[in-house]
Design a protein around this motif. Structure first.
Motif, PDB file in Angstrom:
ATOM      1  N   UNK A  29      92.123  47.490 103.220  1.00  0.00           N
ATOM      2  CA  UNK A  29      93.376  48.420 102.899  1.00  0.00           C
ATOM      3  C   UNK A  29      93.494  49.539 104.000  1.00  0.00           C
ATOM      4  N   UNK A  30      94.684  50.022 104.155  1.00  0.00           N
ATOM      5  CA  UNK A  30      94.976  50.796 105.293  1.00  0.00           C
ATOM      6  C   UNK A  30      96.215  51.866 104.845  1.00  0.00           C
ATOM      7  N   UNK A  31      96.052  53.112 105.279  1.00  0.00           N
ATOM      8  CA  UNK A  31      97.049  53.821 104.957  1.00  0.00           C
ATOM      9  C   UNK A  31      97.409  54.796 105.856  1.00  0.00           C
ATOM     10  N   UNK A  32      98.673  55.010 106.404  1.00  0.00           N
ATOM     11  CA  UNK A  32      99.217  55.773 107.444  1.00  0.00           C
ATOM     12  C   UNK A  32      99.280  57.218 106.880  1.00  0.00           C
ATOM     13  N   UNK A  33      98.845  58.145 107.187  1.00  0.00           N
ATOM     14  CA  UNK A  33      99.186  59.424 106.360  1.00  0.00           C
ATOM     15  C   UNK A  33     100.184  60.275 107.304  1.00  0.00           C
ATOM     16  N   UNK A  34     100.354  59.989 108.630  1.00  0.00           N
ATOM     17  CA  UNK A  34     101.579  60.458 109.227  1.00  0.00           C
ATOM     18  C   UNK A  34     102.836  60.152 108.678  1.00  0.00           C
ATOM     19  N   UNK A  35     102.877  58.806 108.011  1.00  0.00           N
ATOM     20  CA  UNK A  35     104.230  58.335 107.301  1.00  0.00           C
ATOM     21  C   UNK A  35     104.429  59.225 106.221  1.00  0.00           C
ATOM     22  N   UNK A  36     103.357  59.554 105.493  1.00  0.00           N
ATOM     23  CA  UNK A  36     103.199  60.484 104.181  1.00  0.00           C
ATOM     24  C   UNK A  36     103.852  61.888 104.312  1.00  0.00           C
ATOM     25  N   UNK A  37     103.314  62.298 105.563  1.00  0.00           N
ATOM     26  CA  UNK A  37     103.722  63.577 105.914  1.00  0.00           C
ATOM     27  C   UNK A  37     105.088  63.689 106.212  1.00  0.00           C
ATOM     28  N   UNK A  38     105.680  62.695 106.986  1.00  0.00           N
ATOM     29  CA  UNK A  38     107.262  62.614 107.273  1.00  0.00           C
ATOM     30  C   UNK A  38     107.950  62.385 106.113  1.00  0.00           C
ATOM     31  N   UNK A  39     107.797  61.737 104.986  1.00  0.00           N
ATOM     32  CA  UNK A  39     108.618  61.620 103.811  1.00  0.00           C
ATOM     33  C   UNK A  39     108.460  62.904 102.917  1.00  0.00           C
ATOM     34  N   UNK A  40     107.189  63.645 102.910  1.00  0.00           N
ATOM     35  CA  UNK A  40     107.311  64.429 101.980  1.00  0.00           C
ATOM     36  C   UNK A  40     107.658  65.745 102.783  1.00  0.00           C
ATOM     37  N   UNK A  41     108.075  66.763 101.687  1.00  0.00           N
ATOM     38  CA  UNK A  41     108.558  68.053 102.387  1.00  0.00           C
ATOM     39  C   UNK A  41     109.800  68.345 101.947  1.00  0.00           C
ATOM     40  N   UNK A  42     110.835  67.474 101.262  1.00  0.00           N
ATOM     41  CA  UNK A  42     112.121  67.729 101.178  1.00  0.00           C
ATOM     42  C   UNK A  42     112.076  68.728 100.085  1.00  0.00           C
ATOM     43  N   UNK A  43     111.805  68.422  99.068  1.00  0.00           N
ATOM     44  CA  UNK A  43     111.843  69.205  97.563  1.00  0.00           C
ATOM     45  C   UNK A  43     111.073  70.507  97.712  1.00  0.00           C
ATOM     46  N   UNK A  44     109.779  70.149  98.188  1.00  0.00           N
ATOM     47  CA  UNK A  44     108.624  71.248  98.366  1.00  0.00           C
ATOM     48  C   UNK A  44     109.142  72.370  99.250  1.00  0.00           C
ATOM     49  N   UNK A  45     109.740  71.943 100.567  1.00  0.00           N
ATOM     50  CA  UNK A  45     110.365  73.086 101.513  1.00  0.00           C
ATOM     51  C   UNK A  45     111.461  73.757 100.949  1.00  0.00           C
ATOM     52  N   UNK A  46     112.411  73.060 100.297  1.00  0.00           N
ATOM     53  CA  UNK A  46     113.520  73.915  99.612  1.00  0.00           C
ATOM     54  C   UNK A  46     112.930  74.807  98.846  1.00  0.00           C
ATOM     55  N   UNK A  47     112.123  74.305  97.853  1.00  0.00           N
ATOM     56  CA  UNK A  47     111.652  75.465  96.922  1.00  0.00           C
ATOM     57  C   UNK A  47     110.613  76.400  97.463  1.00  0.00           C
ATOM     58  N   UNK A  48     110.063  76.337  98.312  1.00  0.00           N
ATOM     59  CA  UNK A  48     109.315  77.584  99.147  1.00  0.00           C
ATOM     60  C   UNK A  48     110.462  78.376  99.874  1.00  0.00           C
ATOM     61  N   UNK A  49     111.526  77.969 100.579  1.00  0.00           N
ATOM     62  CA  UNK A  49     112.311  78.747 101.219  1.00  0.00           C
ATOM     63  C   UNK A  49     113.371  79.495 100.231  1.00  0.00           C
ATOM     64  N   UNK A  50     113.593  78.926  99.104  1.00  0.00           N
ATOM     65  CA  UNK A  50     114.274  79.718  98.038  1.00  0.00           C
ATOM     66  C   UNK A  50     113.482  80.778  97.347  1.00  0.00           C
ATOM     67  N   UNK A  51     112.214  80.440  97.075  1.00  0.00           N
ATOM     68  CA  UNK A  51     111.448  81.467  96.565  1.00  0.00           C
ATOM     69  C   UNK A  51     110.830  82.532  97.703  1.00  0.00           C
ATOM     70  N   UNK A  52     110.832  82.337  99.062  1.00  0.00           N
ATOM     71  CA  UNK A  52     110.518  83.277  99.929  1.00  0.00           C
ATOM     72  C   UNK A  52     111.892  84.141  99.839  1.00  0.00           C
TER      73      UNK A  52
END
Length: 62
Positions: A29-52
């Protein structure tokens, strides 16, 4: 680390790879975490910006 496919503690980071590639020594089994980092961040980043922005507005108005 536990492998999500076979459940054994055989998940290791491949040092010969430029990416964050993790591979299980037991089941291949193999998993590339760099792809997960690129895909993640859309909703979380927007929420963090609004909260800030709200926190800064409260500090300036309060």
């Amino acid at each position: 680390m536990d492998c999500p496919k076979c459940g054994k503690k055989g998940l290791v980071r491949c040092l010969h790879s430029e990416d964050d590639l993790f591979q299980c020594v037991y089941c291949d089994y193999s998993h590339d975490l760099t792809k997960a980092k690129d895909a993640d961040g859309g909703t979380g980043t927007v929420f963090l910006a609004i909260a800030s922005a709200l926190l800064i507005a409260l500090l300036l108005l309060g």
